[in-house]
Design an enzyme around this catalytic site. Structure first.
Site, mmCIF file in Angstrom:
data_model
loop_
_atom_site.group_PDB
_atom_site.id
_atom_site.type_symbol
_atom_site.label_atom_id
_atom_site.label_comp_id
_atom_site.label_asym_id
_atom_site.label_seq_id
_atom_site.Cartn_x
_atom_site.Cartn_y
_atom_site.Cartn_z
ATOM 1 N N GLY A 28 0.806 -1.221 0.000
ATOM 2 C CA GLY A 28 0.000 0.000 0.000
ATOM 3 C C GLY A 28 0.835 1.265 0.000
ATOM 4 O O GLY A 28 2.023 1.236 -0.312
ATOM 5 N N LEU A 30 0.484 3.682 -2.160
ATOM 6 C CA LEU A 30 0.912 3.488 -3.548
ATOM 7 C C LEU A 30 1.435 4.770 -4.187
ATOM 8 O O LEU A 30 0.997 5.866 -3.856
ATOM 9 C CB LEU A 30 -0.263 2.955 -4.367
ATOM 10 C CG LEU A 30 -0.884 1.670 -3.815
ATOM 11 C CD1 LEU A 30 -2.040 1.220 -4.689
ATOM 12 C CD2 LEU A 30 0.144 0.563 -3.684
ATOM 13 N N HIS A 31 2.395 4.588 -5.105
ATOM 14 C CA HIS A 31 2.922 5.695 -5.891
ATOM 15 C C HIS A 31 2.954 5.260 -7.348
ATOM 16 O O HIS A 31 2.570 4.119 -7.676
ATOM 17 C CB HIS A 31 4.295 6.110 -5.367
ATOM 18 C CG HIS A 31 5.247 4.962 -5.193
ATOM 19 N ND1 HIS A 31 5.736 4.237 -6.260
ATOM 20 C CD2 HIS A 31 5.773 4.387 -4.073
ATOM 21 C CE1 HIS A 31 6.537 3.288 -5.817
ATOM 22 N NE2 HIS A 31 6.572 3.345 -4.501
ATOM 23 N N HIS A 34 4.111 1.729 -8.293
ATOM 24 C CA HIS A 34 3.120 0.644 -8.166
ATOM 25 C C HIS A 34 2.122 0.689 -9.322
ATOM 26 O O HIS A 34 1.742 -0.347 -9.871
ATOM 27 C CB HIS A 34 2.323 0.806 -6.866
ATOM 28 C CG HIS A 34 3.123 0.658 -5.612
ATOM 29 N ND1 HIS A 34 3.378 1.704 -4.764
ATOM 30 C CD2 HIS A 34 3.716 -0.431 -5.057
ATOM 31 C CE1 HIS A 34 4.082 1.271 -3.732
ATOM 32 N NE2 HIS A 34 4.311 -0.019 -3.885
ATOM 33 N N GLY A 149 8.859 -4.702 -8.859
ATOM 34 C CA GLY A 149 9.733 -3.616 -9.282
ATOM 35 C C GLY A 149 11.198 -3.960 -9.041
ATOM 36 O O GLY A 149 11.545 -4.623 -8.056
ATOM 37 N N LYS A 150 12.062 -3.474 -9.949
ATOM 38 C CA LYS A 150 13.507 -3.696 -9.789
ATOM 39 C C LYS A 150 14.107 -2.834 -8.688
ATOM 40 O O LYS A 150 15.265 -2.990 -8.338
ATOM 41 C CB LYS A 150 14.225 -3.381 -11.107
ATOM 42 C CG LYS A 150 14.084 -4.436 -12.166
ATOM 43 C CD LYS A 150 15.116 -4.120 -13.236
ATOM 44 C CE LYS A 150 14.942 -4.963 -14.448
ATOM 45 N NZ LYS A 150 15.918 -4.564 -15.490
ATOM 46 N N ASP A 152 13.468 -3.014 -5.661
ATOM 47 C CA ASP A 152 13.832 -4.001 -4.640
ATOM 48 C C ASP A 152 14.536 -5.153 -5.351
ATOM 49 O O ASP A 152 13.985 -6.240 -5.515
ATOM 50 C CB ASP A 152 12.579 -4.470 -3.895
ATOM 51 C CG ASP A 152 11.942 -3.330 -3.120
ATOM 52 O OD1 ASP A 152 12.560 -2.832 -2.177
ATOM 53 O OD2 ASP A 152 10.831 -2.907 -3.499
ATOM 54 N N GLN A 155 15.099 -8.463 -3.525
ATOM 55 C CA GLN A 155 13.801 -9.110 -3.290
ATOM 56 C C GLN A 155 13.335 -9.833 -4.557
ATOM 57 O O GLN A 155 12.861 -10.971 -4.505
ATOM 58 C CB GLN A 155 12.773 -8.062 -2.867
ATOM 59 C CG GLN A 155 11.330 -8.558 -2.870
ATOM 60 C CD GLN A 155 10.359 -7.545 -2.316
ATOM 61 O OE1 GLN A 155 10.262 -7.384 -1.111
ATOM 62 N NE2 GLN A 155 9.601 -6.868 -3.164
ATOM 63 N N SER A 187 9.410 5.564 -3.730
ATOM 64 C CA SER A 187 9.315 4.607 -2.624
ATOM 65 C C SER A 187 8.284 5.128 -1.646
ATOM 66 O O SER A 187 8.172 6.344 -1.440
ATOM 67 C CB SER A 187 10.678 4.507 -1.928
ATOM 68 O OG SER A 187 10.532 3.984 -0.625
HETATM 69 O O1 PAF Z 1 7.822 -5.046 -1.976
HETATM 70 C C1 PAF Z 1 6.868 -5.044 -1.169
HETATM 71 O O2 PAF Z 1 6.031 -4.143 -1.146
HETATM 72 C C2 PAF Z 1 6.717 -6.208 -0.189
HETATM 73 O O3 PAF Z 1 7.963 -6.687 0.213
HETATM 74 C C3 PAF Z 1 5.840 -7.350 -0.736
HETATM 75 C C4 PAF Z 1 6.467 -7.999 -1.949
HETATM 76 C C5 PAF Z 1 4.461 -6.826 -1.094
HETATM 77 C C6 PAF Z 1 5.681 -8.441 0.332
HETATM 78 O O4 PAF Z 1 5.088 -7.930 1.486
#
Ligand code: PAF
Length: 294
Positions: A28, A30-31, A34, A149-150, A152, A155, A187
């Site tokens: 959430g 959001l920007h 997202h 998204g890249k 992160d 991740q 972010s």
């Molecule tokens: O990148 C994020 O916003 C979070 O790490 C995710 C992937 C939604 C998991 O909670």
């Protein structure tokens, strides 16, 4: 756009389509970054009856005890409007009792080789929290593709590896980082920055660009092999001390191979190996991360 809070209701809604949905998990606040993921997801489903599902869930499991779980911005009403306008079909917004009705004893623990470096070193348990919730959300939504998204970067790699090793039938689609006009990576945590800090935050991308340029120069000049470890140590130390001199607290600024996030060898550094510069640093009370592919 339908807003659904319950797992059973989501499964019912998704059973109406022939093709599996595509999925954008978020926390959430959001920007544009997202919304870009949602727009890409929408393009992906064109010509099929797949739905675009976004989730909003601030996942307690991925926050350390001294991190910002409690103050993480929760802006559900605004987020829902933005998602609807970007073309999202279903917003899945479970509360904690719905997603974790009992203590989540079973966890998805990524291998140390991926999860204990960079972000994992500074945020112990972070990737276990991320993998556990993402795996659970994947089980609930059962998407055919999911967009990340890249920004992160690590991740994305950890999730891709999880999907591959667990044989989940999901395409993980990476999307380039969305930046403000001046280059600041978008972010949700940028909202914590004061106006002065927002301007100062640009120093992070500048330090990444300096290293990116240094690698390009090194590669362009046909000089004898450098001592990679010493060269890396120097550029990384310069970047960190440059940030520290401006009042930042850098966790890392480092050049790595894209495929496993380990340091490049001398041949890779001077050759054509795809690399990425990654940084994490605190500005005031806000921890920012960014990266740049080389
Ligand atoms: O990148 C994020 O916003 C979070 O790490 C995710 C992937 C939604 C998991 O909670």
């Amino acid at each position: 756009m339908r807003i659904i809070h319950r797992v059973a209701e989501l499964r019912e809604a998704l059973s109406a389509t022939q093709q599996a949905p595509v999925f954008v998990p978020t926390m959430g606040n959001l920007h544009e970054g997202h919304l870009d993921l949602i727009r890409r997801a929408k393009q992906h489903v064109a010509g099929s009856d797949s739905l675009v599902v976004a989730s909003i869930f601030v996942n307690r499991l991925q926050f350390g005890p001294n991190e910002d779980f409690d103050r993480y911005p929760r802006t559900m009403e605004r987020d829902a409007q933005l998602l609807a306008s970007a073309g999202c079909d279903i917003l899945f917004a479970p509360d904690e009792a719905e997603l974790y009705p009992e203590p989540q004893g079973y966890k998805v623990v990524p291998p140390d080789t991926l999860a204990n470096l960079l972000e994992g070193e500074f945020r112990p348990g972070f990737f276990t929290g991320v993998c556990t919730v993402v795996h659970k959300l994947f089980n609930i939504v059962q998407p055919r593709a999911a967009f990340f998204g890249k920004k992160d970067y690590q991740q994305l790699m950890v999730i891709r590896t999880m999907v591959r090793q667990m044989a989940l039938p999901i395409d993980i689609v990476p999307v380039d980082t969305t930046r403000a006009a001046e280059g600041l990576a978008l972010s949700s945590r940028n909202g914590y920055l004061s106006d002065a800090e927002r301007t100062e935050a640009l120093a992070l991308i500048r330090s990444l660009k300096t290293i990116q340029a240094a690698v390009k120069d090194l590669r362009a000049a046909s000089q004898p092999a450098v001592d990679a470890a010493a060269w890396l140590h120097q550029v990384e130390a310069d970047a960190k001390s440059g940030l520290a001199a401006r009042g930042w607290l850098p966790d890392y600024v480092t050049l790595r191979r894209q495929f496993d996030l380990l340091p490049p060898t001398a041949a890779q550094l001077q050759g054509t190996e795809p690399l990425v510069v990654l940084a994490a640093a605190k500005l005031g009370t806000t921890r920012l991360i960014d990266n740049l592919e080389v």
